[in-house]
Design a protein around this motif. Sequence first.
Motif, PDB file in Angstrom:
ATOM      1  N   ARG A   7      -6.066   2.891  -0.973  1.00 21.31           N
ATOM      2  CA  ARG A   7      -4.738   2.469  -0.508  1.00 21.31           C
ATOM      3  C   ARG A   7      -4.421   3.057   0.865  1.00 21.31           C
ATOM      4  NH1 ARG A   7       0.008   1.917  -4.889  1.00 21.31           N
ATOM      5  NH2 ARG A   7      -0.984   0.341  -6.171  1.00 21.31           N
ATOM      6  N   LEU A   8      -4.799   4.309   1.064  1.00 22.12           N
ATOM      7  CA  LEU A   8      -4.584   4.937   2.366  1.00 22.12           C
ATOM      8  C   LEU A   8      -5.398   4.232   3.446  1.00 22.12           C
ATOM      9  CD1 LEU A   8      -3.436   7.140   4.180  1.00 22.12           C
ATOM     10  CD2 LEU A   8      -5.324   8.612   3.445  1.00 22.12           C
ATOM     11  N   HIS A  42       0.253   6.520  -7.064  1.00 24.37           N
ATOM     12  CA  HIS A  42      -0.324   7.382  -6.023  1.00 24.37           C
ATOM     13  C   HIS A  42      -0.481   6.527  -4.773  1.00 24.37           C
ATOM     14  CE1 HIS A  42      -1.117  10.561  -8.883  1.00 24.37           C
ATOM     15  NE2 HIS A  42      -1.702   9.679  -9.674  1.00 24.37           N
ATOM     16  N   THR A  94       0.811  -1.219   0.000  1.00 23.82           N
ATOM     17  CA  THR A  94       0.000   0.000   0.000  1.00 23.82           C
ATOM     18  C   THR A  94       0.844   1.267   0.000  1.00 23.82           C
ATOM     19  OG1 THR A  94      -0.169  -0.069   2.414  1.00 23.82           O
ATOM     20  CG2 THR A  94      -1.944  -1.109   1.148  1.00 23.82           C
ATOM     21  N   SER A  95       2.156   1.140   0.213  1.00 26.10           N
ATOM     22  CA  SER A  95       3.021   2.319   0.288  1.00 26.10           C
ATOM     23  C   SER A  95       3.716   2.669  -1.015  1.00 26.10           C
ATOM     24  CB  SER A  95       4.108   2.098   1.351  1.00 26.10           C
ATOM     25  OG  SER A  95       3.525   1.902   2.588  1.00 26.10           O
ATOM     26  N   LEU A 140      -0.542   6.715  -1.322  1.00 27.95           N
ATOM     27  CA  LEU A 140      -1.385   6.872  -0.145  1.00 27.95           C
ATOM     28  C   LEU A 140      -2.551   7.824  -0.395  1.00 27.95           C
ATOM     29  CD1 LEU A 140       1.311   6.822   2.650  1.00 27.95           C
ATOM     30  CD2 LEU A 140      -0.297   5.049   2.043  1.00 27.95           C
ATOM     31  N   HIS A 141      -3.439   7.374  -1.279  1.00 31.65           N
ATOM     32  CA  HIS A 141      -4.671   8.103  -1.562  1.00 31.65           C
ATOM     33  C   HIS A 141      -5.820   7.102  -1.595  1.00 31.65           C
ATOM     34  CE1 HIS A 141      -2.730  11.908  -2.642  1.00 31.65           C
ATOM     35  NE2 HIS A 141      -1.802  11.190  -3.227  1.00 31.65           N
ATOM     36  N   GLY A 142      -6.980   7.531  -1.157  1.00 31.62           N
ATOM     37  CA  GLY A 142      -8.190   6.724  -1.288  1.00 31.62           C
ATOM     38  C   GLY A 142      -8.127   5.374  -0.589  1.00 31.62           C
TER      39      GLY A 142
END
Length: 145
Positions: free
Chosen positions: A34-35, A28, A23-24, A30-32
Motif C-alpha cells: 500500500r505504501l 494498516h 491506499t491511505s 501505509l505499510h508494504g
Amino acid sequence: MKRIFRILVAVALLTVIVALLVTSVGRHPLHGARLMSHMFASGVLVVILPLFAIVWLSPMFDATKRGVSLRIGYWAVLLTGFLTTVTMFLSMLPIAGTDQLQQLILIHGYAGFAMVAAGVLFALGWLLSSRTPIHPSIKSNIDDN
C-alpha cells in the motif's frame, strides 16, 4: 482535440486522487504494498496536477460555460494538491525535528482528505456544467404551463 485532452487529464487526476485515498485508509494503511502504491500514485499526482492546472485554466475564466461549483472545485483541488505536496516535501528536508515532522504528516493527511472533497466538488461541478441545456421551445412550453 483540446476538449478530449482536457477530459483525459481530469479523469486521470480524479483516478489518482481515488487511488491515493484507497491506499491511505484501512487497517494498516501505509505499510508494504500500500505504501509503494501510494508513493507511485503520488509521483503521478506531481506530474498530473500542474498539467491539470494549465489545461483547465482557460475554461475557468469563462463564467458563461462553467458553474461556480466547478470553479471552486478547480481552485480547491489545486490548493489542496499544492499543500499536500509541499507538506510531504518539507518533511523530507533535514530541517524539522520529530514534533514538526509529525505535524507535517498530520497536515499532509488532512490536506489529502481535503483534496478528495475538492475532487468530488470538481467532478460534480463538471457533470452539472456539461449537461445539455433545455431547448428553448421546450422551455417555453414548460413556462406556459
